[in-house]
Write a protein that holds these residues in place. Structure first.
Motif, PDB file in Angstrom:
ATOM      1  N   PRO A  40      37.888  48.292  34.284  1.00 28.54           N
ATOM      2  CA  PRO A  40      36.467  48.294  33.919  1.00 28.54           C
ATOM      3  C   PRO A  40      35.554  48.840  35.008  1.00 28.54           C
ATOM      4  CG  PRO A  40      37.154  46.089  34.529  1.00 28.54           C
ATOM      5  CD  PRO A  40      38.399  46.933  34.505  1.00 28.54           C
ATOM      6  N   LEU A  41      36.091  49.093  36.191  1.00 30.89           N
ATOM      7  CA  LEU A  41      35.251  49.544  37.300  1.00 30.89           C
ATOM      8  C   LEU A  41      34.970  51.041  37.271  1.00 30.89           C
ATOM      9  CD1 LEU A  41      36.837  47.450  40.187  1.00 30.89           C
ATOM     10  CD2 LEU A  41      34.663  47.055  39.059  1.00 30.89           C
ATOM     11  N   THR A  42      35.676  51.782  36.438  1.00 25.98           N
ATOM     12  CA  THR A  42      35.477  53.227  36.386  1.00 25.98           C
ATOM     13  C   THR A  42      34.316  53.560  35.455  1.00 25.98           C
ATOM     14  OG1 THR A  42      37.820  53.639  36.835  1.00 25.98           O
ATOM     15  CG2 THR A  42      36.554  55.436  35.849  1.00 25.98           C
ATOM     16  N   ASP A  43      33.166  53.905  36.031  1.00 26.96           N
ATOM     17  CA  ASP A  43      31.981  54.323  35.276  1.00 26.96           C
ATOM     18  C   ASP A  43      31.656  53.386  34.118  1.00 26.96           C
ATOM     19  OD1 ASP A  43      29.809  55.828  34.385  1.00 26.96           O
ATOM     20  OD2 ASP A  43      31.077  57.213  33.231  1.00 26.96           O
ATOM     21  N   PRO A  44      31.407  52.100  34.385  1.00 28.43           N
ATOM     22  CA  PRO A  44      31.185  51.163  33.281  1.00 28.43           C
ATOM     23  C   PRO A  44      29.976  51.509  32.418  1.00 28.43           C
ATOM     24  CG  PRO A  44      30.666  50.143  35.393  1.00 28.43           C
ATOM     25  CD  PRO A  44      31.356  51.434  35.702  1.00 28.43           C
ATOM     26  N   GLN A  45      28.897  52.011  33.048  1.00 27.47           N
ATOM     27  CA  GLN A  45      27.711  52.347  32.247  1.00 27.47           C
ATOM     28  C   GLN A  45      27.990  53.520  31.316  1.00 27.47           C
ATOM     29  OE1 GLN A  45      27.575  51.780  35.606  1.00 27.47           O
ATOM     30  NE2 GLN A  45      26.523  49.797  35.560  1.00 27.47           N
ATOM     31  N   ALA A  63      41.520  43.019  34.290  1.00 30.06           N
ATOM     32  CA  ALA A  63      40.765  43.088  35.544  1.00 30.06           C
ATOM     33  C   ALA A  63      41.663  42.719  36.717  1.00 30.06           C
ATOM     34  CB  ALA A  63      39.541  42.182  35.487  1.00 30.06           C
ATOM     35  N   TYR A  64      42.585  43.634  37.061  1.00 32.94           N
ATOM     36  CA  TYR A  64      43.403  43.443  38.256  1.00 32.94           C
ATOM     37  C   TYR A  64      42.539  43.238  39.492  1.00 32.94           C
ATOM     38  CZ  TYR A  64      48.188  44.630  36.727  1.00 32.94           C
ATOM     39  OH  TYR A  64      49.435  44.626  36.156  1.00 32.94           O
ATOM     40  N   ALA A  65      41.370  43.893  39.494  1.00 30.05           N
ATOM     41  CA  ALA A  65      40.537  43.896  40.697  1.00 30.05           C
ATOM     42  C   ALA A  65      40.116  42.501  41.130  1.00 30.05           C
ATOM     43  CB  ALA A  65      39.299  44.766  40.466  1.00 30.05           C
ATOM     44  N   LEU A  66      40.135  41.528  40.230  1.00 29.41           N
ATOM     45  CA  LEU A  66      39.760  40.169  40.615  1.00 29.41           C
ATOM     46  C   LEU A  66      40.767  39.534  41.567  1.00 29.41           C
ATOM     47  CD1 LEU A  66      38.359  38.739  37.265  1.00 29.41           C
ATOM     48  CD2 LEU A  66      37.069  39.245  39.358  1.00 29.41           C
ATOM     49  N   ALA A  74      31.592  39.799  42.456  1.00 28.26           N
ATOM     50  CA  ALA A  74      30.364  40.108  41.714  1.00 28.26           C
ATOM     51  C   ALA A  74      30.369  41.550  41.219  1.00 28.26           C
ATOM     52  CB  ALA A  74      29.140  39.847  42.588  1.00 28.26           C
ATOM     53  N   GLU A  75      30.926  42.456  42.023  1.00 28.30           N
ATOM     54  CA  GLU A  75      31.012  43.854  41.605  1.00 28.30           C
ATOM     55  C   GLU A  75      31.864  43.985  40.348  1.00 28.30           C
ATOM     56  OE1 GLU A  75      32.901  48.111  43.209  1.00 28.30           O
ATOM     57  OE2 GLU A  75      33.076  46.276  44.413  1.00 28.30           O
ATOM     58  N   VAL A  76      32.957  43.236  40.313  1.00 30.30           N
ATOM     59  CA  VAL A  76      33.863  43.294  39.161  1.00 30.30           C
ATOM     60  C   VAL A  76      33.186  42.693  37.934  1.00 30.30           C
ATOM     61  CG1 VAL A  76      36.146  42.671  38.285  1.00 30.30           C
ATOM     62  CG2 VAL A  76      35.824  43.118  40.739  1.00 30.30           C
ATOM     63  N   PHE A  77      32.585  41.527  38.088  1.00 30.20           N
ATOM     64  CA  PHE A  77      31.952  40.881  36.941  1.00 30.20           C
ATOM     65  C   PHE A  77      30.750  41.684  36.443  1.00 30.20           C
ATOM     66  CE2 PHE A  77      33.977  36.929  38.714  1.00 30.20           C
ATOM     67  CZ  PHE A  77      34.852  36.745  37.659  1.00 30.20           C
ATOM     68  N   GLY A  92      48.816  40.410  35.389  1.00 28.94           N
ATOM     69  CA  GLY A  92      49.919  40.510  36.331  1.00 28.94           C
ATOM     70  C   GLY A  92      49.386  40.443  37.751  1.00 28.94           C
ATOM     71  N   GLY A  93      50.144  41.018  38.692  1.00 28.73           N
ATOM     72  CA  GLY A  93      49.713  41.019  40.075  1.00 28.73           C
ATOM     73  C   GLY A  93      50.040  39.746  40.827  1.00 28.73           C
ATOM     74  N   ILE A  94      50.733  38.818  40.197  1.00 26.80           N
ATOM     75  CA  ILE A  94      51.150  37.556  40.819  1.00 26.80           C
ATOM     76  C   ILE A  94      52.662  37.638  41.017  1.00 26.80           C
ATOM     77  CG2 ILE A  94      51.304  35.056  40.503  1.00 26.80           C
ATOM     78  CD1 ILE A  94      48.769  35.275  38.741  1.00 26.80           C
ATOM     79  N   PRO A  95      53.173  37.267  42.191  1.00 26.27           N
ATOM     80  CA  PRO A  95      54.618  37.399  42.435  1.00 26.27           C
ATOM     81  C   PRO A  95      55.456  36.734  41.346  1.00 26.27           C
ATOM     82  CG  PRO A  95      53.491  36.833  44.467  1.00 26.27           C
ATOM     83  CD  PRO A  95      52.465  36.746  43.379  1.00 26.27           C
ATOM     84  N   HIS A  96      56.485  37.438  40.923  1.00 30.31           N
ATOM     85  CA  HIS A  96      57.334  36.937  39.848  1.00 30.31           C
ATOM     86  C   HIS A  96      57.957  35.589  40.199  1.00 30.31           C
ATOM     87  CE1 HIS A  96      58.118  41.324  38.277  1.00 30.31           C
ATOM     88  NE2 HIS A  96      56.845  41.091  38.530  1.00 30.31           N
TER      89      HIS A  96
END
Length: 253
Positions: A40-45, A63-66, A74-77, A92-96
């Motif tokens: 969602p961070l790529t050109d949201p507007q 939202a991996y960025a969180l 705040a930037e992500v939200f 994902g992004g959490i160790p298996h």
């Protein structure tokens, strides 16, 4: 309540990278009413202006960025608010290894609860998306994802990837029935139910799609093909046609 059928945009990641506008227009022309972004961070507007013009909504986003401790949440939200999503999924992004013990699952639950607290002031809910590695391990005789669900605060939801749940060894309709209202969204996909094999259009593989949908009647339906042996837009069109024929899909017209 009927919901618009959605596409997880990871399905068309290569096409988005070369021509976002045309790609989203193709999705709208096929007849999908919603999309699920994976970044969602790529050109949201600009993304929101385009989806509004095309009659698409984006009620859910990944939202991996969180999980990036060096990035201001705040930037992500703010970006998520700009695209119009209220359901925010950690995909994902959490160790298996964390999904192999109760202590590990407790740490995952604490992390998701912390993120839910950060999302609440924005009016957003946090969810978690599974793969096979949250299903294959059994903790005290139960799929790890189910143990995690029992440890989560009630405001944290699940987005169940039905295909990877099957690959992990779950009876998916039964799993969804046990998870109940915790499930707010489904990734609906199909294929040979084997790791490493390309996915097919929904309805052309081995997944018991009607039974899966019937087990979570109020969840968002999100089509995804992680990989596709043929033309991805043809597969999306065939998936849309098949799902629109099923009363269990509970889709808006």
């Amino acid at each position: 309540m009927p919901l618009p059928l959605s596409v997880q945009l990871y399905t068309v990641r290569d096409q988005l990278a070369t021509d976002r506008d045309h790609t989203l227009r193709r999705i709208a022309e096929i007849g999908y009413g919603a999309v699920e972004p994976f970044d969602p961070l790529t050109d949201p507007q600009g993304f929101r202006r385009l989806t509004d013009d095309l009659g698409l909504t984006a009620p859910i986003t990944h939202a991996y960025a969180l999980l990036d401790r060096d990035r201001d949440p705040a930037e992500v939200f703010d970006a998520i608010a700009a695209i119009g999503a209220g359901l925010v999924v950690i995909p994902g992004g959490i160790p298996h290894e964390e999904f192999t013990t109760r202590d590990g699952l407790s740490r995952v639950a604490d992390l998701l609860a912390e993120l839910a607290g950060r999302a609440a002031p924005y009016g957003m809910k946090i969810g978690y998306h599974n793969h096979w590695w949250e299903i294959e391990p059994e903790v005290e005789g139960t799929h790890a994802l189910e143990v995690l669900a029992g440890l989560l605060p009630p405001e944290v939801f699940l987005e169940v990837d039905t295909y990877w749940a099957a690959v992990g060894g779950a009876d998916v309709p039964a799993l969804l029935d046990r998870l109940g209202g915790r499930v707010r969204a489904l990734h609906v996909k199909d294929g040979p139910i084997e790791k490493g094999e390309p996915h097919t259009a929904v309805g052309a593989g081995k997944m018991p799609v009607p039974a899966v949908l019937a087990a979570a009647p109020d969840a968002h339906r999100i089509v995804e093909l992680d990989t596709c042996a043929g033309d991805v837009f043809e597969a999306l069109a065939a998936s849309k046609e098949y799902l629109s024929s099923l009363p269990e899909a509970r889709l808006t017209a």
